[in-house]
Design a protein around this motif. Structure first.
Motif, short mmCIF file in Angstrom:
data_model
loop_
_atom_site.label_atom_id
_atom_site.label_comp_id
_atom_site.label_asym_id
_atom_site.label_seq_id
_atom_site.Cartn_x
_atom_site.Cartn_y
_atom_site.Cartn_z
N MET B 1 -48.21 -11.52 -39.86
CA MET B 1 -47.65 -10.26 -39.46
C MET B 1 -46.19 -10.44 -39.10
O MET B 1 -45.76 -11.54 -38.82
CB MET B 1 -48.44 -9.66 -38.30
N ALA B 2 -45.46 -9.41 -39.16
CA ALA B 2 -44.00 -9.44 -39.05
C ALA B 2 -43.44 -10.20 -40.25
O ALA B 2 -44.08 -11.08 -40.82
CB ALA B 2 -43.52 -10.08 -37.76
N ALA B 3 -42.27 -9.84 -40.63
CA ALA B 3 -41.72 -10.38 -41.87
C ALA B 3 -41.54 -11.90 -41.81
O ALA B 3 -41.74 -12.60 -42.79
CB ALA B 3 -40.38 -9.72 -42.17
N ASP B 4 -41.20 -12.42 -40.63
CA ASP B 4 -40.85 -13.83 -40.54
C ASP B 4 -42.02 -14.77 -40.83
O ASP B 4 -41.85 -15.82 -41.43
CB ASP B 4 -40.34 -14.16 -39.12
N SER B 5 -43.19 -14.39 -40.37
CA SER B 5 -44.28 -15.34 -40.38
C SER B 5 -45.28 -15.08 -41.50
O SER B 5 -46.26 -15.81 -41.62
CB SER B 5 -45.00 -15.32 -39.03
N GLY B 6 -45.03 -14.07 -42.33
CA GLY B 6 -45.95 -13.80 -43.41
C GLY B 6 -47.20 -13.12 -42.89
O GLY B 6 -47.31 -12.80 -41.71
N PRO B 7 -48.16 -12.92 -43.80
CA PRO B 7 -49.37 -12.19 -43.43
C PRO B 7 -50.13 -12.90 -42.31
O PRO B 7 -50.17 -14.12 -42.24
CB PRO B 7 -50.18 -12.21 -44.71
N ALA B 8 -50.71 -12.11 -41.47
CA ALA B 8 -51.52 -12.64 -40.38
C ALA B 8 -52.92 -12.96 -40.89
O ALA B 8 -53.32 -12.56 -41.96
CB ALA B 8 -51.60 -11.60 -39.27
N ALA B 9 -53.65 -13.70 -40.08
CA ALA B 9 -55.07 -13.89 -40.31
C ALA B 9 -55.82 -13.20 -39.17
O ALA B 9 -55.28 -13.03 -38.08
CB ALA B 9 -55.41 -15.37 -40.34
N ILE B 10 -57.06 -12.82 -39.46
CA ILE B 10 -57.91 -12.35 -38.37
C ILE B 10 -58.37 -13.58 -37.60
O ILE B 10 -59.07 -14.43 -38.15
CB ILE B 10 -59.11 -11.55 -38.92
N GLU B 94 -43.44 -12.04 -32.24
CA GLU B 94 -44.30 -10.90 -32.55
C GLU B 94 -44.23 -9.85 -31.44
O GLU B 94 -44.13 -8.65 -31.70
CB GLU B 94 -45.75 -11.35 -32.72
N LEU B 95 -44.31 -10.33 -30.21
CA LEU B 95 -44.25 -9.39 -29.08
C LEU B 95 -42.91 -8.65 -29.08
O LEU B 95 -42.86 -7.44 -28.83
CB LEU B 95 -44.41 -10.13 -27.75
N ALA B 96 -41.84 -9.39 -29.38
CA ALA B 96 -40.52 -8.75 -29.43
C ALA B 96 -40.50 -7.68 -30.51
O ALA B 96 -39.90 -6.60 -30.33
CB ALA B 96 -39.44 -9.81 -29.68
N SER B 97 -41.15 -7.96 -31.63
CA SER B 97 -41.19 -7.00 -32.73
C SER B 97 -41.95 -5.73 -32.31
O SER B 97 -41.51 -4.61 -32.57
CB SER B 97 -41.84 -7.67 -33.95
N TRP B 98 -43.10 -5.90 -31.66
CA TRP B 98 -43.86 -4.74 -31.18
C TRP B 98 -43.03 -3.97 -30.15
O TRP B 98 -42.97 -2.75 -30.16
CB TRP B 98 -45.18 -5.18 -30.54
N ARG B 99 -42.40 -4.73 -29.24
CA ARG B 99 -41.59 -4.08 -28.20
C ARG B 99 -40.47 -3.26 -28.84
O ARG B 99 -40.19 -2.14 -28.43
CB ARG B 99 -41.03 -5.13 -27.24
N GLY B 100 -39.87 -3.84 -29.88
CA GLY B 100 -38.77 -3.17 -30.58
C GLY B 100 -39.20 -1.87 -31.24
O GLY B 100 -38.39 -0.97 -31.45
N GLY B 102 -41.27 0.07 -29.85
CA GLY B 102 -41.65 0.99 -28.78
C GLY B 102 -43.11 0.92 -28.39
O GLY B 102 -43.63 1.82 -27.74
N ALA B 103 -43.80 -0.16 -28.78
CA ALA B 103 -45.22 -0.26 -28.47
C ALA B 103 -45.45 -0.48 -26.99
O ALA B 103 -44.63 -1.08 -26.29
CB ALA B 103 -45.84 -1.42 -29.25
N GLU B 104 -46.60 0.03 -26.52
CA GLU B 104 -46.99 -0.23 -25.14
C GLU B 104 -47.72 -1.57 -25.08
O GLU B 104 -48.81 -1.72 -25.64
CB GLU B 104 -47.89 0.90 -24.62
N LEU B 105 -47.12 -2.53 -24.41
CA LEU B 105 -47.70 -3.87 -24.31
C LEU B 105 -48.52 -3.98 -23.04
O LEU B 105 -48.07 -3.60 -21.96
CB LEU B 105 -46.59 -4.92 -24.29
#
Lengths: 142, 142
Positions: B1-10, B94-100, B102-105
């Motif tokens: 997830m996020a462009a930097d790290s490629g697709p996430a895994a579950i 990742e958290l920074a990306s969500w925060r950016g 506007g996500a509620e963390l």
């Protein structure tokens, strides 16, 4: 799952969404990959969009009918986690195993689902509150 | 997830259960494998039991406190699907990306979770109704 076929894999996690196009865009940005597949499933009154994450997928489910089970789910609980699907090698044997344990089956027999899979759903009341799907990649046991 | 790290895994799917021992026995029979790990997580007021399914796991969550979030979930919705966890390589980014966005963390900073992972939760209202967990296997980006 079941002794014969060894441990199951998580085939996919199903999410009920109110706006399929918006949710598809959200997850494409989040996961960094485009959806792998989009398919209308008329018997279920849904359109499904899949994102592949290794051997598992996310399935976004948008309702196409006011009386679909996804529409009812959205009314009752809102958007969110909808079901959990296990990949099995012999869905008939798995269903028989659940039936033998007295489980309430939503599908007494496997039927065609999205992506060409054979699928069958187990009622949440027989699976710890989890709407549980079994799915098999091919038409016959491997 | 996020462009930097490629697709996430579950990483795992979390299930809230009323009786952890009964649910553990149920899933052991269902999946044909014993649990891989059991751990009390005092800050969350839960005990977690994991079953490994390929690269992903099921996490059964039993409450150990009447005021835990899992206890409140069980009161409100009953047993069932609780959260979806993605494995990421750089949880701070990742958290920074969500925060950016506007996500509620729920967790402004990563914290120690079960199985030695660094974890952080995103509020369902910022993730299509899904309580979303990010988790990182090691203490630093790979």
């Amino acid at each position: 799952m079941a002794a014969d076929s060894g441990p199951a894999a998580i085939d996919h996690v199903g999410l009920a969404v109110a706006d399929l196009d918006a949710a598809t865009a959200f997850y494409q940005r989040l996961l960094g990959v485009p959806p792998s597949h989009r398919e209308e499933v008329p018997p279920d009154g849904v359109t499904a969009v899949f994102f592949d994450l290794g051997p598992s997928s996310l399935e976004l489910l948008g309702s196409t009918r006011a009386d679909s089970s996804v529409a009812r789910f959205l009314e009752r609980r809102g958007e969110g986690l909808h079901h959990l699907a296990y990949r099995v090698s012999d869905i008939e044997a798995e269903l028989a195993s659940w039936r033998g344990r007295g489980a309430e089956l939503i599908d007494e027999h496997p039927r065609q689902g999205a992506r060409g899979r054979l699928v069958a759903f187990i009622h949440p009341k027989s699976a710890g509150g989890v709407l549980t799907e079994l799915c098999q990649l091919e038409d016959s046991p491997s």
